[in-house]
Design a protein around this motif. Structure first.
Motif: not given
Lengths: 111, 114
Positions: B90, B103, B105-107
């Motif tokens: 991640l 934060q 988060f990306g996938p």
């Protein structure tokens, strides 16, 4: 050093029942605390955060958490769980430059 | 609005092969960037973080490295993958400056090393 402990690896509740997920932290100064939720195979999404003020904080999706400095805890609660709440939940404490996450609690919701 | 991208979404690699995972953020400037690894049934382990171009902090000794060639690009690399490198990677960012910022988060990238 900062650390987070989530004592419950897995919790199962019935739909409509109340929920409490435990989080204990260790941090030398005023903690900045967060709860995130992760659906399977996805990234994390913020539920709520605490850094000052009222110790009971409200988040998205009907969640709330209470900061108790004397117990070094930041437990997450929801009065009535929905099937869509099944996911993994992470508590985190943020220091000067980085966050430390607990190992997570997996929530299963029974119909 | 800000968005964060990771690719590839999934990756299957043989032991000993190289690795390059990319993360880019749009809609912000000078973000703090982070790489985490999540092993099956485990929490998030911080691998690297960066507060600016070319500034990388490593959290754990391992055969991975990170680079930040541009302000909003963060790359995770390895010269030779190990079986133990399998996991869910991640990328995340936050605006920096204030500790109360969460934060984003990306996938994620699912890496399987065979």
């Amino acid at each position: 050093a900062q650390s987070v402990t989530q004592p419950d690896i897995h919790i199962t509740v019935s739909e409509g029942a109340s929920l409490e997920l435990r989080c204990n932290y260790s941090y030398g100064a005023t903690p900045y605390l967060f709860w995130y939720v992760q659906s399977p195979g996805q990234g994390l999404q913020l539920l709520l955060k605490y850094f000052s003020g009222d110790t009971l904080v409200q988040g998205i999706k009907g969640f709330e958490a209470e900061f108790k400095r004397s117990q070094s805890s930041f437990n997450l609660r929801k009065p009535s769980v929905h099937w869509s709440d099944a996911a993994e939940y992470f508590c985190a404490v943020k220091g000067a430059s980085k966050s430390t996450f607990g190992d997570g609690t997996t929530l299963t919701v029974k119909p | 609005s800000q968005t964060i991208h990771q690719w590839p979404a999934t990756l299957v690699q043989p032991v000993g092969s190289p690795l390059s995972l990319e993360c880019t953020v749009e809609g912000t400037s000078n973000p703090n960037l982070y790489w985490y690894r999540q092993a099956a049934g485990r929490g998030l382990q911080l691998l690297f973080y960066s507060v600016g171009i070319g500034q990388i902090s490593s959290e754990v000794p391992q055969n991975l490295s990170a680079s930040r060639p541009q302000d909003r690009q963060f790359i995770l690399s390895s010269k030779k993958l190990l079986l133990s490198d399998s996991g869910f990677y991640l990328c995340a960012w936050d605006p920096g400056l204030e500790r109360n910022n969460e934060q984003f988060f990306g996938p994620g990238t699912r890496l399987t090393v065979l």
